[in-house]
Design an enzyme around this catalytic site. Structure first.
Site, PDB file in Angstrom:
ATOM      1  N   HIS A 299       0.868  -1.185   0.000  1.00 42.29           N
ATOM      2  CA  HIS A 299       0.000   0.000   0.000  1.00 42.29           C
ATOM      3  C   HIS A 299       0.899   1.226   0.000  1.00 42.29           C
ATOM      4  O   HIS A 299       1.551   1.530   1.012  1.00 42.29           O
ATOM      5  CB  HIS A 299      -0.919   0.003   1.229  1.00 42.29           C
ATOM      6  CG  HIS A 299      -1.964  -1.068   1.192  1.00 42.29           C
ATOM      7  ND1 HIS A 299      -2.526  -1.599   2.328  1.00 42.29           N
ATOM      8  CD2 HIS A 299      -2.539  -1.713   0.142  1.00 42.29           C
ATOM      9  CE1 HIS A 299      -3.409  -2.523   1.988  1.00 42.29           C
ATOM     10  NE2 HIS A 299      -3.434  -2.605   0.666  1.00 42.29           N
ATOM     11  N   GLU A 302       1.306   4.069   2.842  1.00 48.58           N
ATOM     12  CA  GLU A 302       1.699   3.681   4.198  1.00 48.58           C
ATOM     13  C   GLU A 302       3.221   3.731   4.301  1.00 48.58           C
ATOM     14  O   GLU A 302       3.907   2.721   4.428  1.00 48.58           O
ATOM     15  CB  GLU A 302       1.110   2.303   4.511  1.00 48.58           C
ATOM     16  CG  GLU A 302      -0.416   2.338   4.478  1.00 48.58           C
ATOM     17  CD  GLU A 302      -1.093   0.975   4.469  1.00 48.58           C
ATOM     18  OE1 GLU A 302      -0.396  -0.044   4.672  1.00 48.58           O
ATOM     19  OE2 GLU A 302      -2.320   0.926   4.253  1.00 48.58           O
ATOM     20  N   HIS A 395       2.759  -2.511   7.259  1.00 50.29           N
ATOM     21  CA  HIS A 395       1.646  -1.651   6.827  1.00 50.29           C
ATOM     22  C   HIS A 395       1.533  -0.438   7.747  1.00 50.29           C
ATOM     23  O   HIS A 395       2.198  -0.354   8.775  1.00 50.29           O
ATOM     24  CB  HIS A 395       0.324  -2.429   6.856  1.00 50.29           C
ATOM     25  CG  HIS A 395       0.140  -3.361   5.709  1.00 50.29           C
ATOM     26  ND1 HIS A 395      -0.719  -3.130   4.667  1.00 50.29           N
ATOM     27  CD2 HIS A 395       0.736  -4.551   5.424  1.00 50.29           C
ATOM     28  CE1 HIS A 395      -0.663  -4.117   3.800  1.00 50.29           C
ATOM     29  NE2 HIS A 395       0.219  -5.008   4.236  1.00 50.29           N
ATOM     30  N   GLU A 469       1.162  -3.638  11.702  1.00 47.36           N
ATOM     31  CA  GLU A 469       0.470  -2.371  11.491  1.00 47.36           C
ATOM     32  C   GLU A 469       1.108  -1.279  12.351  1.00 47.36           C
ATOM     33  O   GLU A 469       1.223  -1.426  13.564  1.00 47.36           O
ATOM     34  CB  GLU A 469      -1.015  -2.501  11.845  1.00 47.36           C
ATOM     35  CG  GLU A 469      -1.793  -3.461  10.957  1.00 47.36           C
ATOM     36  CD  GLU A 469      -2.209  -2.843   9.631  1.00 47.36           C
ATOM     37  OE1 GLU A 469      -1.875  -1.653   9.398  1.00 47.36           O
ATOM     38  OE2 GLU A 469      -2.861  -3.535   8.826  1.00 47.36           O
TER      39      GLU A 469
END
Length: 546
Positions: A299, A302, A395, A469
């Protein structure tokens, strides 16, 4: 496609310095010729979250139809899909999307975003020092407006400016919980050595339009530090494809670090940008060594993942005795930028296929999602030769503070297997108590996540497969309540190395302690005291997390 940049060599052999070629852009995209670079800087003390404003406190903003458009840059996309790319983007002379100043007394800001990772589609002046902004959706889509990164010139020091991004896509955001945008002043960088810093008062995130799908607004006020400055705003610390290229060139040119590291092209992206693969291990044969696989930037919006991976590589290639031990024990495969095309054009989530690559692992075709397809194939080859002890995909998270992990508890395999899924995140929470939240981790394998890297690698046979994350904001742990700095993000890589050594320690004490602790935590979460009879293992993963 051009030939691969570098063929395979064994770690320890001499290699020609690896070089990523200049970024290739879709031919619809205009690109300014200036090179955009920023100095690195760590604030002398943590930057606290700002007191957020509730939606009811949002200041009234004129609609853009009542203002004057002062910047509008929207690629003229030919059809609805990507066709071809070239270095430098659109051929021919550049257009002039920004308004012209009428004289030295004109205080209109001059906007620009046609540079690597830039994203701003439109700016409308609705007051003397107030602007309504629109972000560009991910190319070849009509959605995913979250990442922003743009330049402003012709600043004034005294006035309080107000910016409102009027087309944010997500209904909830950490901007509603204290997150601030980033500002970079070129004057401060040159004269005082100050880089990116958090700014903004009256930060507010609220629903804007009543249409479907609804759009949301991010608003903040700010004073610029200097008259006539060149400044940049960004959603996160930018880390571009060219920045990665500079890092890899320095790595290959360093005699000490390049002894343990091979850099080659995993594949080419749709636009022809190189997806690099780093192999790190110690000298000697690799027989008997287990593998660890890391990836980041599937992504593109990010960017914190890139800084964390850089911290990981810096530590792993250092002379530290723990780094030497890791190189003796493991073969590391690192793909630091899985979606370079999305990073180049300033997308938030998608590749130039117009879809999310992290939902395509199960059915990816090499012609549509080359990075994802070749990463999965590489892991399959590794599994045929050796155990892959860990896969970790980096991420960023826009709605939850702190750092946490998603793992894979399929509900089968017995209590021991389900507990071991939780041990690595629990160990990481002990090594990073002021950043990592074990209670925020989730392990359910949802049907909607079957196409993710985490679940796909687990299905292939990687028993410990995680998404890491990292909050866009920062940490609420250990009394912090402050934003992550680049130094914080890079430290996550070193902490991951520490945790890997703990997790694979041949002495069983740490593992056993964490198994007992995880078991007791799960028993408490389902309302049963340890030793009271019954077990959390009878509860499904979805019920466990509810």
């Amino acid at each position: 496609l051009a030939p691969l940049m570098q063929l395979w060599r064994s770690p320890g052999e001499l290699q020609a310095p690896f070089s990523l070629p200049a970024p290739r852009w879709p031919v619809e995209c205009e690109v300014i010729p200036e090179t955009i670079e920023h100095i690195e800087w760590v604030p002398p003390k943590p930057e606290p979250f700002c007191p957020p404003m509730g939606p009811e406190q949002a200041l009234y903003t004129l609609g853009e139809e009542q203002g004057t458009v002062v910047y509008h840059s929207s690629p003229a996309l030919q059809g609805s899909c990507f066709t071809r790319a070239r270095v430098g983007g659109a051929p021919g002379p550049l257009s002039s999307p920004a308004a012209s100043l009428e004289g030295p007394q004109d205080t209109t800001l001059l906007f620009e975003s046609r540079f690597e990772s830039g994203n701003l589609q439109k700016a409308t002046k609705v007051g003397p020092y107030e602007y309504v902004l629109m972000l560009r959706p991910d190319l070849y889509t009509a959605k995913h407006t979250q990442w922003f990164y743009f330049r402003v010139q012709n600043t004034r020091r005294e006035p309080l400016y107000r910016f409102t991004i009027a087309n944010m896509a997500k209904p909830k955001s950490l901007y509603g919980r204290g997150l601030q945008p980033l500002l970079y002043s070129q004057e401060d960088a040159q004269s005082r050595g100050i880089g990116w810093r958090r700014v903004g008062t009256d930060v507010c995130y609220y629903r804007g339009s009543a249409g479907e799908p609804p759009l949301f607004r991010l608003s903040w006020t700010v004073r610029f530090p200097h008259d006539g400055d060149t400044c940049f705003f960004a959603a996160g610390y930018p880390y571009t494809y060219s920045e990665l290229g500079r890092y890899l060139r320095a790595l290959a040119a360093d005699p000490a670090r390049s002894r343990y590291c091979t850099v080659r092209a995993l594949c080419r992206s749709l636009a022809g940008n190189t997806v690099p693969l780093l192999t790190v291990t110690g000298p000697g044969g690799t027989a008997g060594r287990r593998a660890v696989v890391l990836s980041a930037r599937v992504h593109p919006g990010e960017s914190g993942g890139s800084w964390a991976v850089r911290g990981f590589l810096d530590f792993l290639l250092s002379p530290h005795e723990d780094a030497q031990l890791l190189r003796r024990l493991f073969v590391f495969k690192v793909v630091p930028m899985l979606n370079p095309d999305g990073v180049v054009v300033g997308n938030s989530r998608c590749s130039l296929a117009g879809r999310d690559p992290n939902r395509a692992y199960g059915k990816a075709l090499p012609s549509s999602f080359p990075g994802v397809w070749h990463l999965r194939a590489m892991v399959q080859r590794e599994l045929a030769e050796r155990e892959v002890v860990l896969y970790c995909d980096f991420h960023g998270h826009s709605r939850k503070n702190n750092v946490f992990m998603y793992g894979c508890d399929g509900g089968g395999g017995g209590t021991g297997t389900r507990l071991r899924q939780r041990v690595f995140p629990l160990m990481l929470s002990k090594n990073a108590p002021d950043k990592f939240s074990f209670s925020s981790c989730k392990f359910q394998v949802q049907k909607s996540k079957e196409g993710t890297g985490r679940v796909s690698m687990w299905r292939l046979g990687v028993s410990h497969s995680y998404t890491l994350e990292v909050a866009f904001s920062g940490s609420t742990l250990g009394g912090r309540n402050s934003h992550f700095s680049v130094e914080d993000l890079e430290s996550l890589g070193r902490l991951l190395c520490d945790t890997l050594l703990d997790f694979c320690d041949p002495a069983p004490a740490k593992l056993q302690q964490c198994l007992v602790e995880a078991d007791a935590l799960l028993q408490r979460w389902v309302g049963r005291e340890p030793g009271s009879g019954g077990s959390w293992s009878e509860v499904s993963p979805s019920e466990l997390e509810s």
